[in-house]
Design a protein around this motif. Structure first.
Motif, mmCIF file in Angstrom:
data_model
loop_
_atom_site.group_PDB
_atom_site.id
_atom_site.type_symbol
_atom_site.label_atom_id
_atom_site.label_comp_id
_atom_site.label_asym_id
_atom_site.label_seq_id
_atom_site.Cartn_x
_atom_site.Cartn_y
_atom_site.Cartn_z
ATOM 1 N N VAL A 276 0.849 -1.267 0.036
ATOM 2 C CA VAL A 276 0.017 0.181 -0.037
ATOM 3 C C VAL A 276 0.890 1.398 -0.082
ATOM 4 N N LEU A 277 1.895 1.334 0.788
ATOM 5 C CA LEU A 277 2.543 2.305 0.829
ATOM 6 C C LEU A 277 3.637 2.620 -0.539
ATOM 7 N N VAL A 278 3.808 1.501 -1.097
ATOM 8 C CA VAL A 278 4.618 1.646 -2.261
ATOM 9 C C VAL A 278 3.759 2.450 -3.416
ATOM 10 N N THR A 279 2.611 2.625 -3.444
ATOM 11 C CA THR A 279 1.692 2.959 -4.387
ATOM 12 C C THR A 279 1.307 4.441 -3.847
ATOM 13 N N SER A 285 9.412 9.207 0.550
ATOM 14 C CA SER A 285 10.546 9.006 1.419
ATOM 15 C C SER A 285 10.841 7.837 2.022
ATOM 16 N N VAL A 286 10.035 6.885 2.183
ATOM 17 C CA VAL A 286 10.187 5.539 2.762
ATOM 18 C C VAL A 286 10.128 4.463 1.713
ATOM 19 N N THR A 287 9.591 4.561 0.417
ATOM 20 C CA THR A 287 9.452 3.643 -0.542
ATOM 21 C C THR A 287 10.826 2.870 -0.886
ATOM 22 N N PRO A 288 11.975 3.722 -1.053
ATOM 23 C CA PRO A 288 13.087 2.548 -1.349
ATOM 24 C C PRO A 288 13.387 1.821 -0.483
#
Length: 340
Positions: A276-279, A285-288
């Motif tokens: 969910v956070l990836v999209t 800022s935290v996706t990587p």
């Protein structure tokens, strides 16, 4: 100790049922594709699925794309979540530790069993899918295969390394759907068109000579059977490492709770949250650093040249999760009160 854990794992009927079901899903999809000859439109469906009618050699890649988002992580989470918590639930953990066996050795043996399960499962899915793909679709017509997968736009063929957020989620424009090759039967690019991956003025005879015994990369360049096999092995290795990240999460939770179901559900909840956070643009800022961010970077093995940026990032992220969570698992297990 390792041999004991491996025997215990592979003597369980549910282990083979799980592997069998993971192999069955691609076989069912292949049967429908072979009987209807209808593939998903360009840009839809799992990666490589729209090209398998032209080359069954690509079906292992399509099968991995089918099982990776949901089914394979669930299977790994179930096995890893049961590694320690399952023994505790069954009441056998205290008896294991009564023997003159160090807790570190026991934890290491269980970790090895999880790793072996992941390797065997990925290999079984790829191997069975190759047999099914070649049997139902054949090795592929050289001309059709060369023109079936046009070059993806962007530097060096484009793809996940040329745009942010690519190879990260099936719900984004740069996920597996976007990376999926064009459907067979689509009009091939004109000869000599820049970026098509075909030679200028290439006539059908020359195309057949160039592509004999080969399939095409996502960038349109022909791949020999040996090159395709190496790229498949690279993709399988990368997916194995990605699933070890899943296993590390479930394994850590397995040492922190006495419920195998709780450990499995906790790991799946973490993965769903990551997806969910990836999209979510607000979480850029935290996706990587999310465990699922680079799951689909294995597709870059099938580009020419191979895009290594996301592959390297994905390996580093997963190894970091494995290292940190295994240290935490060791700390939990070595101080765990199993007599209670």
């Amino acid at each position: 100790m390792i041999v004991v854990e491996l025997r215990k794992l592979f003597r369980r009927p549910r282990t083979w049922v799980t592997i069998g079901l993971l192999c069955l899903l691609p076989a069912i999809v292949a049967a429908f594709l072979a009987s209807t000859r209808i593939t998903p439109p360009p840009g839809q469906g799992a990666a490589f699925l729209s090209a398998v009618l032209e080359s069954g050699s690509l079906y292992p890649a399509a099968a991995l794309a089918l099982v990776l988002p949901i089914f394979l992580p669930v299977a790994v989470a179930v096995v890893a979540g049961d590694a320690v918590a399952g023994e505790s639930t069954a009441g056998t953990l205290r008896y294991l530790l009564v023997r003159p066996v160090r807790r570190t050795a026991l934890l290491g043996a269980k970790l090895v069993s999880v790793i072996v399960f992941v390797v065997v499962t990925v290999a079984a899915v790829a191997g069975s899918s190759y047999v099914v793909g070649v049997t139902l679709f054949g090795a592929g017509d050289p001309i059709a295969v060369v023109n079936a997968i046009p070059q993806i736009g962007g530097p060096g063929g484009g793809g996940s390394s040329s745009s942010s957020g690519s190879s990260s989620s099936g719900g984004t424009a740069n996920g597996p759907a976007a990376a999926a090759p064009a459907a067979p039967g689509a009009s091939p690019p004109a000869a000599g068109t820049p970026g098509t991956g075909t030679s200028t003025g290439l006539d059908p005879t020359e195309a057949r000579d160039r592509a004999a015994d080969s399939v095409s990369s996502l960038s349109g360049a022909p791949l020999s059977p040996g090159d395709l096999a190496l790229r498949l092995l690279g993709a399988m290795g990368y997916i194995t490492i990605s699933m070890l990240g899943v296993g590390a999460i479930a394994f850590f939770l397995s040492t922190a709770t006495a419920s195998a179901l709780g450990a499995t559900l906790g790991a799946l909840a973490a993965l769903i949250t990551s997806q969910v956070l990836v999209t979510l643009d607000a979480a850029a800022s935290v996706t990587p650093y999310l465990p699922t961010r680079y799951w689909l970077a294995w597709i870059d093995f099938f580009r020419d040249p191979i895009f290594l940026r996301d592959i390297r990032s994905g390996v580093l992220v997963q190894l970091a999760y494995v290292l940190v969570l295994m240290v935490a698992s060791w700390a939990n297990f070595t101080t765990k009160d199993v007599a209670a």
